[in-house]
Design a protein around this motif. Structure first.
Motif, PDB file in Angstrom:
ATOM      1  N   ILE A 169      34.900  31.070  41.949  1.00 52.19           N
ATOM      2  CA  ILE A 169      33.431  31.273  41.761  1.00 52.19           C
ATOM      3  C   ILE A 169      33.005  32.813  41.613  1.00 52.19           C
ATOM      4  O   ILE A 169      33.378  33.566  42.235  1.00 52.19           O
ATOM      5  CB  ILE A 169      32.676  30.477  43.084  1.00 52.19           C
ATOM      6  N   ASP A 170      32.342  32.790  40.428  1.00 50.57           N
ATOM      7  CA  ASP A 170      31.684  34.216  40.206  1.00 50.57           C
ATOM      8  C   ASP A 170      30.269  34.418  40.603  1.00 50.57           C
ATOM      9  O   ASP A 170      29.640  35.496  40.416  1.00 50.57           O
ATOM     10  CB  ASP A 170      31.794  34.525  38.628  1.00 50.57           C
ATOM     11  N   GLN A 171      29.561  33.524  41.295  1.00 51.03           N
ATOM     12  CA  GLN A 171      28.091  33.522  41.777  1.00 51.03           C
ATOM     13  C   GLN A 171      28.193  34.377  43.039  1.00 51.03           C
ATOM     14  O   GLN A 171      29.088  34.190  43.587  1.00 51.03           O
ATOM     15  CB  GLN A 171      27.529  32.231  41.891  1.00 51.03           C
ATOM     16  N   GLY A 172      27.118  34.671  43.456  1.00 49.10           N
ATOM     17  CA  GLY A 172      27.001  35.338  44.802  1.00 49.10           C
ATOM     18  C   GLY A 172      26.986  34.064  45.840  1.00 49.10           C
ATOM     19  O   GLY A 172      26.787  33.089  45.772  1.00 49.10           O
TER      20      GLY A 172
ATOM     21  N   PHE B 110      34.507  40.820  45.482  1.00 44.66           N
ATOM     22  CA  PHE B 110      34.236  41.526  46.641  1.00 44.66           C
ATOM     23  C   PHE B 110      35.396  41.182  47.730  1.00 44.66           C
ATOM     24  O   PHE B 110      35.119  41.032  49.045  1.00 44.66           O
ATOM     25  CB  PHE B 110      32.791  41.376  47.336  1.00 44.66           C
ATOM     26  N   SER B 111      36.725  41.404  47.194  1.00 48.37           N
ATOM     27  CA  SER B 111      37.637  40.619  48.034  1.00 48.37           C
ATOM     28  C   SER B 111      38.858  40.985  47.287  1.00 48.37           C
ATOM     29  O   SER B 111      38.861  41.460  46.216  1.00 48.37           O
ATOM     30  CB  SER B 111      37.653  39.229  48.275  1.00 48.37           C
TER      31      SER B 111
ATOM     32  N   VAL C  25      37.241  43.218  52.136  1.00 50.67           N
ATOM     33  CA  VAL C  25      37.415  44.644  52.593  1.00 50.67           C
ATOM     34  C   VAL C  25      36.197  45.492  52.517  1.00 50.67           C
ATOM     35  O   VAL C  25      36.153  46.756  52.648  1.00 50.67           O
ATOM     36  CB  VAL C  25      38.676  45.074  51.924  1.00 50.67           C
ATOM     37  N   PHE C  26      35.127  45.014  51.558  1.00 54.80           N
ATOM     38  CA  PHE C  26      33.859  45.910  51.306  1.00 54.80           C
ATOM     39  C   PHE C  26      32.618  45.454  52.156  1.00 54.80           C
ATOM     40  O   PHE C  26      31.523  45.827  51.887  1.00 54.80           O
ATOM     41  CB  PHE C  26      33.559  45.645  49.837  1.00 54.80           C
TER      42      PHE C  26
ATOM     43  N   THR D 156      30.827  48.354  43.666  1.00 50.09           N
ATOM     44  CA  THR D 156      32.125  48.298  44.483  1.00 50.09           C
ATOM     45  C   THR D 156      32.354  46.531  44.790  1.00 50.09           C
ATOM     46  O   THR D 156      32.015  46.019  45.769  1.00 50.09           O
ATOM     47  CB  THR D 156      31.852  48.820  45.674  1.00 50.09           C
ATOM     48  N   ASP D 157      32.811  45.887  43.898  1.00 50.92           N
ATOM     49  CA  ASP D 157      33.219  44.450  43.869  1.00 50.92           C
ATOM     50  C   ASP D 157      34.618  44.292  43.783  1.00 50.92           C
ATOM     51  O   ASP D 157      34.975  43.005  43.582  1.00 50.92           O
ATOM     52  CB  ASP D 157      32.224  43.445  42.953  1.00 50.92           C
ATOM     53  N   GLN D 158      35.250  45.151  43.442  1.00 49.55           N
ATOM     54  CA  GLN D 158      36.884  45.271  43.351  1.00 49.55           C
ATOM     55  C   GLN D 158      37.560  46.534  43.615  1.00 49.55           C
ATOM     56  O   GLN D 158      36.962  47.347  43.974  1.00 49.55           O
ATOM     57  CB  GLN D 158      37.136  44.965  41.712  1.00 49.55           C
ATOM     58  N   CYS D 159      38.892  46.598  43.609  1.00 52.43           N
ATOM     59  CA  CYS D 159      39.714  47.674  43.901  1.00 52.43           C
ATOM     60  C   CYS D 159      40.660  47.655  42.500  1.00 52.43           C
ATOM     61  O   CYS D 159      40.922  46.520  42.007  1.00 52.43           O
ATOM     62  CB  CYS D 159      40.605  47.528  45.118  1.00 52.43           C
ATOM     63  N   HIS D 160      40.688  48.836  42.026  1.00 56.55           N
ATOM     64  CA  HIS D 160      41.409  49.091  40.818  1.00 56.55           C
ATOM     65  C   HIS D 160      43.025  49.124  41.321  1.00 56.55           C
ATOM     66  O   HIS D 160      43.947  48.584  40.874  1.00 56.55           O
ATOM     67  CB  HIS D 160      41.093  50.275  40.013  1.00 56.55           C
ATOM     68  N   ASP D 161      43.178  50.217  42.244  1.00 56.62           N
ATOM     69  CA  ASP D 161      44.583  50.438  42.982  1.00 56.62           C
ATOM     70  C   ASP D 161      44.439  50.631  44.408  1.00 56.62           C
ATOM     71  O   ASP D 161      43.361  51.017  44.974  1.00 56.62           O
ATOM     72  CB  ASP D 161      44.998  51.695  42.468  1.00 56.62           C
TER      73      ASP D 161
END
Length: 754
Positions: free
Chosen positions: A454-457, A464-465, A487-488, A513-518
């Motif tokens: 799901i891409d909705q809020g 965000f995970s 984690v955010f 900040t809704d993702q981590c790259h590395d």
């Protein structure tokens, strides 16, 4: 007859309407603010908004831009008596002529509308907040102190300072135009719209020219290297190239090995217009040449225009992993396995075709893990891609291969994820299970394709995970996601960190900040450092299945937090900023020195404490994608040394033992891949392993280097780094292990510095 009747009917209707308007006696009222009385206004006043052709923001923009332009003209006026550099004289000439002409237009525009030419007070209500920087000057303008320093300079010092001030000045004008266009109701006037378009185009062109001139003033040999796919000029310091390997057969397009874009096809009428324009220009030159006092001028040749669509099959090299004498090089097209010889030179064992990008890999025992994110990835590794938004053949997530037989790897497991896997980290591994953290940075796929996406809020969103994946070693086919920790989160909200946007005047526009790259994990220290789009974060991974954020930082200079590396004792973290996404020329002479750079943080009682920044000091051209990218520690006892890839900016070896004053101690660089177009290329990763630096070059293949003794690093220190012991004899890019040294090598390295 019918036409006559229609005309008469229309005329009668207009007469009736006009008579009704003249006969209106009902009042027209404009209410005031709450608590204030209403007032009657005339019919003429009531329609003034409909007749408005410009806004207060337009007026303020023109008034501010006159002052802004005037400073550029004043700076250009200093050139004649302070330098004889023909390039600087040419820049000043264009500025003097172009901006003086634009100021004439702006004054006339304001005068024709009865508006004041004078700039209002700095705190003007409408446009001032956008036009002004935090210093009270308009964006990009030089301070009085800078103007005084420029006036006092001469020769090359003047040239350099002139450009270092003028490039930001021009960028400030672009920012002012951008802010005006974002103001509702502005730039309605066609003349105003054309003017802002011309300003944007002219300023961008001049910035490109000035960057080239400023780069040519650099004494660094990397600044002026000749272009070429395999024949580019090279510059090297305190390193030696050991080997260069081309891409294996099947991992490049034999008709276009450099990945060049084709020229755009021109329509017949466009070609005729260009031909006519060229003939007219040639005739003009011939006529001018007949004059006895003619000054020879060379017009810039037209720039070729290239297609801007990537091919379906993408052959870019990506990341690497090492185990014993084996090196695996990832690719958007699959991966290649190599055996390292005694001299460290790789020899190809096998090539595995399995497209899907970006192909980051890790090795754990006899298993290889690969990240897959692109929508073209297939469950069967097929080359035909996948069509439609929903398709059961699509694969995005983590692939698992059995590499017991390196000549014949087999896919033995898959874990589908909502956003794919851009990168992953091996957090924990034993004979029973492997625990991974997977980071997805792409779009969230349809729920119909993968349940739970799901891409909705809301609490169920896939944003965000991160994904925690468990892989049973004996049965990789049973690998699965076991958790998606938030984690955010902060204060009960899953979106608890940076919300996106800039940090104020003169700062970066940082991603949300809704993702981590590395996420680089350091199991020996029970810590992980996440480069997570808009923030750098520190995680407690005492329980690998339940990572917990213990600190986070933001940086006004960072656009996109990309990667993280600890020093060997876990007391510092180096974060990189991928400003421009790795596809833009972000190391030009006029670019900010803390944007697209490294940032160093100390770890003090579980808190990240800022120490300093470092960016490649050698200016690159506008045909070279360049920004901080992947690297690793070079394990010298008692020192913190890092080898860094900068895409087409080459490779740097950086000493950050004193993180407030990092310095470059070795480098290698090549010229642009092509002289006419920016090709996505350069070094994706540069890693130290068993005494060599291995670097994956996106378009060409793999280069191998050795570090040479110098005033910055001794022979004994290099020997210690070569003899460093990696636990398990494995190097995975996002799993940091604490290396140790034989006592004799460590002691010799320490003694060599005395």
């Amino acid at each position: 007859m019918m036409r006559t009747m229609v005309r008469l009917a229309v005329a009668g209707l207009l007469a009736t309407t006009a008579g009704g308007a003249l006969a209106q006696t009902a009042p027209i009222v404009m209410p005031g603010a709450p608590g204030q009385p209403s007032r009657a206004i005339s019919a003429a006043d009531a329609v003034k908004l409909a007749n408005a052709s410009y806004s207060p923001a337009d007026v303020a923009f023109m008034q501010h831009m006159i002052v802004h332009h005037q400073q550029a003209v004043d700076m250009a006026g200093l050139v004649k008596t302070r330098t004889n550099n023909p390039d600087i004289i040419a820049v000043a000439g264009r500025i003097d002529a172009g901006q003086a002409d634009e100021m004439k237009f702006m004054r006339k525009w304001l005068g024709d509308r009865g508006e004041s030419l004078a700039m209002p007070a700095m705190d003007h209500a409408m446009h001032g907040d956008h036009a002004m920087s935090g210093t009270g000057l308009m964006k990009g303008m030089a301070t009085p102190e800078q103007m005084a320093a420029l006036s006092a300079a001469n020769g090359t010092a003047f040239d350099r300072m002139f450009l270092q001030l003028m490039i930001p000045h021009h960028r400030g004008a672009l920012d002012m135009v951008r802010d005006l266009l974002r103001t509702q109701g502005s730039v309605y006037d066609p003349a105003m719209f054309q003017f802002t378009t011309d300003v944007t185009n002219d300023q961008k062109t001049e910035i490109d020219r000035m960057n080239k001139v400023l780069g040519s003033l650099s004494g660094d040999p990397r600044a002026t290297l000749t272009p070429g796919f395999r024949t580019a000029g090279e510059a090297i310091l305190n390193m030696k190239k050991v080997a260069s390997l081309t891409k294996p057969v099947g991992f490049y397009d034999p008709k276009n090995p450099a990945g060049l874009m084709p020229l755009k096809a021109k329509k017949e009428d466009e070609a005729k217009k260009e031909d006519a324009a060229k003939k007219a220009e040639d005739a003009k030159k011939a006529e001018a040449a007949k004059k006895p006092d003619a000054v020879k001028t060379e017009a810039e040749p037209p720039k070729p225009e290239f297609a801007d669509r990537w091919a379906l099959l993408d052959f870019m090299n990506s990341d690497m992993a090492f185990a014993g004498d084996v090196m695996i090089a990832g690719s958007f097209h699959g991966f290649n396995a190599y055996r390292l010889g005694k001299d460290g030179v790789p020899s190809l064992i096998s090539s595995v075709v399995c497209p899907g990008g970006q192909g980051d890999i890790s090795v754990v025992g006899k298993l290889l893990v690969m990240s897959v994110e692109e929508p073209r990835g297939r469950t069967d590794c097929g080359l035909q891609g996948v069509t439609g938004k929903v398709n059961t053949e699509r694969f995005r997530g983590v692939r698992i291969f059995d590499i017991s037989d390196l000549a014949n790897p087999r896919q033995v497991g898959q874990v589908q994820t909502c956003r794919g896997s851009h990168t992953h980290s091996v957090v924990d591994a034993d004979t029973n299970r492997i625990v991974l953290y997977a980071s997805g940075t792409s779009y969230v796929r349809e729920t119909a394709e993968l349940a739970g996406c799901i891409d909705q809020g809301g609490d169920e969103t896939a944003l965000f995970s991160i994904d925690v994946i468990e892989v049973p070693v004996a049965n990789p086919a049973a690998a699965r996601i076991v958790d998606r920790p938030r984690v955010f989160s902060a204060d009960g909200k899953i979106a608890g960190l940076w919300r996106g946007g800039d940090h104020g005047d003169g700062t970066q526009d940082t991603e949300v900040t809704d993702q981590c790259h590395d996420i680089t994990v350091f199991p020996a220290k029970k810590l992980a450092a996440g480069a997570c789009s808009g923030n750098g974060i520190l995680l407690d991974i005492s329980d690998p299945m339940k990572p917990r954020r213990i600190d986070d930082v933001s940086d006004k200079s960072f656009a996109y937090w990309h990667s993280a590396t600890f020093n060997n004792d876990g007391t510092k973290v180096l974060f990189t900023d991928e400003w421009g996404g790795g596809m833009r020329p972000r190391c030009q002479a006029g670019d900010p020195t803390t944007w697209g750079a490294d940032a160093f943080y100390g770890i003090d009682n579980g808190k990240l404490v800022y120490r300093g920044h470092y960016k490649l000091p050698a200016p690159q051209t506008d045909k070279e994608n360049c920004v901080a990218h992947n690297g690793s520690i070079i394990p010298v006892p008692g020192r913190d040394i890092f080898v860094q890839a900068w895409y087409q900016g080459g490779i740097s070896v950086i000493d950050f033992t004193d993180a407030a004053n990092p310095k470059e101690i070795a480098y290698f660089d090549r010229g642009p891949i092509d002289k006419d177009q920016l090709v996505l290329g350069g070094y994706w990763s540069a890693y130290w392993y068993k005494g060599r630096i291995y670097a994956t070059e996106i378009t060409r293949g793999i280069d191998v280097f050795k570090l040479e003794p110098s005033a910055f690093v001794t022979k004994a220190e290099i020997a210690a780094a070569e003899g460093a012991i990696y636990p398990g004899g494995v190097f995975n890019p996002q799993t940091q292990t604490q290396v140790t040294w034989p006592a004799k090598l460590s002691a010799a390295a320490m003694a060599s510095r005395k």
